[in-house]
Design a protein around this motif. Sequence first.
Motif, PDB file in Angstrom:
ATOM      1  N   GLY A 174       0.823  -1.218   0.000  1.00 49.70           N
ATOM      2  CA  GLY A 174       0.000   0.000   0.000  1.00 49.70           C
ATOM      3  C   GLY A 174       0.852   1.261   0.000  1.00 49.70           C
ATOM      4  N   ILE A 175       0.248   2.328   0.489  1.00 45.94           N
ATOM      5  CA  ILE A 175       0.938   3.620   0.549  1.00 45.94           C
ATOM      6  C   ILE A 175       1.875   3.608   1.751  1.00 45.94           C
ATOM      7  CG2 ILE A 175       0.531   6.076   0.958  1.00 45.94           C
ATOM      8  CD1 ILE A 175      -2.304   5.547  -0.186  1.00 45.94           C
ATOM      9  N   ARG A 176       3.048   4.208   1.590  1.00 44.71           N
ATOM     10  CA  ARG A 176       3.911   4.393   2.753  1.00 44.71           C
ATOM     11  C   ARG A 176       3.905   5.857   3.138  1.00 44.71           C
ATOM     12  NH1 ARG A 176       8.781   1.772   0.539  1.00 44.71           N
ATOM     13  NH2 ARG A 176       7.661   2.375  -1.329  1.00 44.71           N
ATOM     14  N   LEU A 177       3.700   6.096   4.415  1.00 52.53           N
ATOM     15  CA  LEU A 177       3.584   7.466   4.921  1.00 52.53           C
ATOM     16  C   LEU A 177       4.738   7.715   5.882  1.00 52.53           C
ATOM     17  CD1 LEU A 177       2.084  10.122   5.632  1.00 52.53           C
ATOM     18  CD2 LEU A 177       0.650   8.798   7.171  1.00 52.53           C
ATOM     19  N   ILE A 178       5.591   8.680   5.509  1.00 53.47           N
ATOM     20  CA  ILE A 178       6.736   9.013   6.365  1.00 53.47           C
ATOM     21  C   ILE A 178       6.427  10.337   7.050  1.00 53.47           C
ATOM     22  CG2 ILE A 178       9.221   9.451   6.436  1.00 53.47           C
ATOM     23  CD1 ILE A 178       9.367   7.988   3.714  1.00 53.47           C
ATOM     24  N   GLY A 179       6.469  10.357   8.360  1.00 48.83           N
ATOM     25  CA  GLY A 179       6.158  11.597   9.065  1.00 48.83           C
ATOM     26  C   GLY A 179       6.728  11.585  10.467  1.00 48.83           C
ATOM     27  N   HIS A 180       6.324  12.578  11.206  1.00 53.73           N
ATOM     28  CA  HIS A 180       6.814  12.782  12.550  1.00 53.73           C
ATOM     29  C   HIS A 180       5.678  12.509  13.512  1.00 53.73           C
ATOM     30  CE1 HIS A 180       8.603  14.703  15.976  1.00 53.73           C
ATOM     31  NE2 HIS A 180       9.706  14.930  15.295  1.00 53.73           N
ATOM     32  N   ARG A 181       5.967  11.739  14.551  1.00 57.03           N
ATOM     33  CA  ARG A 181       4.904  11.391  15.496  1.00 57.03           C
ATOM     34  C   ARG A 181       4.189  12.627  16.035  1.00 57.03           C
ATOM     35  NH1 ARG A 181       5.306   8.821  21.603  1.00 57.03           N
ATOM     36  NH2 ARG A 181       3.189   9.435  22.104  1.00 57.03           N
ATOM     37  N   TRP A 182       4.945  13.666  16.352  1.00 55.19           N
ATOM     38  CA  TRP A 182       4.336  14.832  16.993  1.00 55.19           C
ATOM     39  C   TRP A 182       3.976  15.917  15.975  1.00 55.19           C
ATOM     40  CZ3 TRP A 182       2.716  13.242  21.288  1.00 55.19           C
ATOM     41  CH2 TRP A 182       3.500  12.450  22.123  1.00 55.19           C
ATOM     42  N   THR A 197      -2.769  20.756  19.641  1.00 53.92           N
ATOM     43  CA  THR A 197      -3.739  19.872  18.993  1.00 53.92           C
ATOM     44  C   THR A 197      -3.067  19.145  17.829  1.00 53.92           C
ATOM     45  OG1 THR A 197      -5.601  21.213  19.673  1.00 53.92           O
ATOM     46  CG2 THR A 197      -5.956  19.794  17.762  1.00 53.92           C
ATOM     47  N   GLY A 198      -3.250  17.835  17.808  1.00 53.10           N
ATOM     48  CA  GLY A 198      -2.579  16.990  16.794  1.00 53.10           C
ATOM     49  C   GLY A 198      -1.165  16.635  17.220  1.00 53.10           C
ATOM     50  N   ARG A 199      -0.712  17.190  18.339  1.00 56.93           N
ATOM     51  CA  ARG A 199       0.648  16.907  18.856  1.00 56.93           C
ATOM     52  C   ARG A 199       0.542  16.360  20.277  1.00 56.93           C
ATOM     53  NH1 ARG A 199       4.230  20.358  15.829  1.00 56.93           N
ATOM     54  NH2 ARG A 199       2.983  21.531  14.345  1.00 56.93           N
ATOM     55  N   GLY A 200      -0.390  15.457  20.461  1.00 55.89           N
ATOM     56  CA  GLY A 200      -0.611  14.880  21.789  1.00 55.89           C
ATOM     57  C   GLY A 200      -2.026  15.140  22.263  1.00 55.89           C
ATOM     58  N   ILE A 201      -2.669  16.176  21.709  1.00 56.33           N
ATOM     59  CA  ILE A 201      -4.076  16.433  22.049  1.00 56.33           C
ATOM     60  C   ILE A 201      -4.913  16.144  20.801  1.00 56.33           C
ATOM     61  CG2 ILE A 201      -5.769  18.193  22.723  1.00 56.33           C
ATOM     62  CD1 ILE A 201      -3.602  19.561  24.319  1.00 56.33           C
ATOM     63  N   TYR A 202      -5.953  15.322  20.982  1.00 51.64           N
ATOM     64  CA  TYR A 202      -6.761  14.903  19.836  1.00 51.64           C
ATOM     65  C   TYR A 202      -8.240  15.026  20.174  1.00 51.64           C
ATOM     66  CZ  TYR A 202      -2.220  12.850  18.968  1.00 51.64           C
ATOM     67  OH  TYR A 202      -0.866  12.680  18.826  1.00 51.64           O
ATOM     68  N   TYR A 203      -9.036  15.382  19.151  1.00 51.35           N
ATOM     69  CA  TYR A 203     -10.486  15.388  19.324  1.00 51.35           C
ATOM     70  C   TYR A 203     -11.027  14.097  18.748  1.00 51.35           C
ATOM     71  CZ  TYR A 203     -10.102  20.102  20.902  1.00 51.35           C
ATOM     72  OH  TYR A 203      -9.781  21.192  21.655  1.00 51.35           O
ATOM     73  N   GLY A 204     -11.760  13.346  19.587  1.00 49.56           N
ATOM     74  CA  GLY A 204     -12.254  12.049  19.146  1.00 49.56           C
ATOM     75  C   GLY A 204     -11.248  10.958  19.477  1.00 49.56           C
ATOM     76  N   ALA A 205     -11.597   9.747  19.052  1.00 47.24           N
ATOM     77  CA  ALA A 205     -10.829   8.591  19.527  1.00 47.24           C
ATOM     78  C   ALA A 205      -9.461   8.447  18.875  1.00 47.24           C
ATOM     79  CB  ALA A 205     -11.638   7.320  19.310  1.00 47.24           C
ATOM     80  N   ASP A 232       6.865  21.219  24.803  1.00 47.51           N
ATOM     81  CA  ASP A 232       7.739  21.809  23.803  1.00 47.51           C
ATOM     82  C   ASP A 232       7.594  20.994  22.509  1.00 47.51           C
ATOM     83  OD1 ASP A 232       9.659  23.121  22.422  1.00 47.51           O
ATOM     84  OD2 ASP A 232      11.357  22.332  23.589  1.00 47.51           O
ATOM     85  N   GLY A 233       6.719  21.444  21.614  1.00 49.06           N
ATOM     86  CA  GLY A 233       6.489  20.730  20.355  1.00 49.06           C
ATOM     87  C   GLY A 233       5.471  19.611  20.467  1.00 49.06           C
ATOM     88  N   HIS A 234       5.247  19.105  21.666  1.00 48.76           N
ATOM     89  CA  HIS A 234       4.196  18.097  21.885  1.00 48.76           C
ATOM     90  C   HIS A 234       3.778  18.124  23.347  1.00 48.76           C
ATOM     91  CE1 HIS A 234       6.893  15.178  23.897  1.00 48.76           C
ATOM     92  NE2 HIS A 234       7.806  15.703  23.117  1.00 48.76           N
ATOM     93  N   LEU A 235       2.619  17.531  23.618  1.00 45.96           N
ATOM     94  CA  LEU A 235       2.076  17.582  24.988  1.00 45.96           C
ATOM     95  C   LEU A 235       3.026  16.902  25.970  1.00 45.96           C
ATOM     96  CD1 LEU A 235      -0.400  18.245  26.814  1.00 45.96           C
ATOM     97  CD2 LEU A 235      -1.192  15.912  26.337  1.00 45.96           C
ATOM     98  N   GLU A 236       3.319  17.635  27.063  1.00 43.62           N
ATOM     99  CA  GLU A 236       4.185  17.044  28.098  1.00 43.62           C
ATOM    100  C   GLU A 236       3.513  17.042  29.466  1.00 43.62           C
ATOM    101  OE1 GLU A 236       8.717  17.705  26.599  1.00 43.62           O
ATOM    102  OE2 GLU A 236       7.574  19.527  27.015  1.00 43.62           O
ATOM    103  N   SER A 237       2.659  18.074  29.709  1.00 43.31           N
ATOM    104  CA  SER A 237       1.974  18.096  31.007  1.00 43.31           C
ATOM    105  C   SER A 237       0.652  18.855  30.905  1.00 43.31           C
ATOM    106  CB  SER A 237       2.870  18.740  32.069  1.00 43.31           C
ATOM    107  OG  SER A 237       3.091  20.095  31.738  1.00 43.31           O
ATOM    108  N   LEU A 238      -0.213  18.562  31.890  1.00 45.50           N
ATOM    109  CA  LEU A 238      -1.518  19.232  31.962  1.00 45.50           C
ATOM    110  C   LEU A 238      -1.672  19.853  33.341  1.00 45.50           C
ATOM    111  CD1 LEU A 238      -3.741  16.347  30.550  1.00 45.50           C
ATOM    112  CD2 LEU A 238      -3.337  18.539  29.405  1.00 45.50           C
ATOM    113  N   VAL A 239      -2.372  20.986  33.376  1.00 47.47           N
ATOM    114  CA  VAL A 239      -2.755  21.534  34.683  1.00 47.47           C
ATOM    115  C   VAL A 239      -4.238  21.222  34.845  1.00 47.47           C
ATOM    116  CG1 VAL A 239      -2.959  23.606  36.095  1.00 47.47           C
ATOM    117  CG2 VAL A 239      -1.021  23.351  34.526  1.00 47.47           C
ATOM    118  N   LEU A 240      -4.566  20.464  35.911  1.00 46.76           N
ATOM    119  CA  LEU A 240      -5.960  20.063  36.150  1.00 46.76           C
ATOM    120  C   LEU A 240      -6.525  20.879  37.305  1.00 46.76           C
ATOM    121  CD1 LEU A 240      -5.493  16.167  35.983  1.00 46.76           C
ATOM    122  CD2 LEU A 240      -5.933  17.774  34.116  1.00 46.76           C
TER     123      LEU A 240
END
Length: 553
Positions: A143-151, A352-360, A437-445
């Motif tokens: 199939g298609i190969r997708l090369i990208g960055h996790r974050w 968003t899209g770097r550790g925070i996502y809407y939906g499953a 820094d570039g992706h989710l690392e912590s949350l304030v609750l």
Amino acid sequence: MKKPIIVAVDDDAEVLQAIAHDIRREYGDRFRIIRVDSGTRALDVLRQVRLADETVALMLADQRMPGLSGVEFLDEAKRLFPTAKRTLLTAYADTDAAIKAINDVRLDYYLMKPWDPPEDRLYPVLDDLLDDWMADYRPAFEGIRLIGHRWSSESHDVRDFLARNQIPFQWLDITTDPAAQELLDLTGPGARQLPVLLFSDGTILENPTLQAIAEKTGLRRTLDVPVYDLIIVGGGPAGLAAAVYGASEGLRTAVVERHAAGGQAGMSSRIENYLGFPSGLSGEDLARRATTQAQRFGADFLLTHEVCQLATGEGSVGVRMADGSEVRAHSLIVATGVTYRRLTDPGISELTGRGIYYGAAMTEVASVRGEEIYIVGGANSAGQAAVFFANHASKVTMLVRGESLSATMSHYLVERIEHTPNIEVRYQTAVARADGDGHLESLVLRDSVTGECQTVPARAMFVFIGAVPPTEWLKDTVALDERGFILTGPDVLAAGKGAWKLDRDPFLLETSIPGVFAAGDVRHGSGKRVATAVGEGAMAVMSVWQYRAHAGL
Ligand SMILES: Cc1cc2nc3c(=O)[nH]c(=O)nc-3n(C[C@H](O)[C@H](O)[C@H](O)COP(=O)(O)OP(=O)(O)OC[C@H]3O[C@@H](n4cnc5c(N)ncnc54)[C@H](O)[C@@H]3O)c2cc1C
């Protein structure tokens, strides 16, 4: 399935033709034979083969060639296809060089010219080498190969789009998979903008739009019927049900969908309360089955097209798409469902899209393995995601605004959550900030009772809050309730203010515009369930028939 390749390299045209002919005669049904007239050109060909993710089983090269000798070529080619068998074609005078090469470059065999008769002097050797190679051969992913960055949010969007449209692909994370950089290098010099998609026909798409991917994969096309009987906006359960019933009852039907068929349900890991599936089914499975069913009955699908305007007119209604194109029909069903409300707290939109996502975001399963993750929301969709991710993450924490789950979630899911040891539910808790820094690392609750804040490390957060109907494009034409949900049937009349202009009453699922109907979550008073959306999709088609009979269509 693509055949493995045998490459023959010789600068002597006659010898090349003869060896390629003999090899094709014996092995052409199982292998693709490529012949090349120089070592340098053969290396270029092998790079292209590697890029297209094809496999080389055997390389056969003449020792005496200008430029690269056979041994030099085979030595270089080993880097591209380390498991391919390598054979040198030699004249008697080169026997010493061939024997030396067996040791120096780990040559598999050397063959003497001429090799007549091939049944005695060529095929037994090649049979042996190819059998040996086949024993370890695993067909390559095609199939298609997708090369990208996790974050990267762009990489996430492409993965999500391909997965939700059921297009098989292989994900190669540039940060963890050495094959990803190796493949990128093969695409040529210069930096590539990630994500990069490699297609088996050699096409390379660099940071493409979803529309470009849809075009390349054949998902996006134009409709060629001037006026349909029925256009359905939205390809979730309501829209798909309307398409199945409309098309099966002989209406020329088209579905216009902005993203992927399946809608919200397509994001569901396991729908357990849908009639007829005692052990549940995934939203992806439901979407695939329903789309196939609708297509079998002749419904057309227009994917990756967002409807942005309703165009009413004499005898037909039309919808205009974001790209300016328009389709018309005698009737229209709006089945655009709902979308998640966005969190607006500091740091959220940047991550968003770097550790925070809407939906499953089920494509993230691999990346959350063994991690602690957070889920925001207390309704069924959040509960289902918590149970699903608990099988992969080390711990799932649900952040719920209310005091309990029972008011907002089905009983079976509440029980499931209570019995899953690695799910913790934090009630009366909201996210106050996200950092990284570039992706989710912590949350304030924030505890909404005491006002106390706590910072927790976090790698992923999935948000399932609030249902907002995407009906901005209808607000000046169709009667909506105060939250933007579409009024239908008796609710149109109850709204008063001259919303309904005809002598007859609106049909059950008819909106304030005659011939325009609404079904599923987008409708005021709908059940917000897969089954109710499906039921409404089928009922809306009944209303369409009533409308057609009344209008003499
Ligand atoms: C994660 C999750 C799990 C769930 N689990 C369950 C469950 O187990 N059981 C259950 O009964 N329910 C469940 N639900 C709820 C259920 O999925 C919804 O009630 C159902 O999908 C509603 O169907 P719909 O067709 O009305 O709308 P949607 O599913 O929302 O589909 C609407 C479609 O319209 C498209 N669209 C919107 N605007 C436009 C536009 N302008 N142009 C073109 N296309 C447009 C959207 O892209 C979308 O594909 C779940 C929901 C979620 C999110």
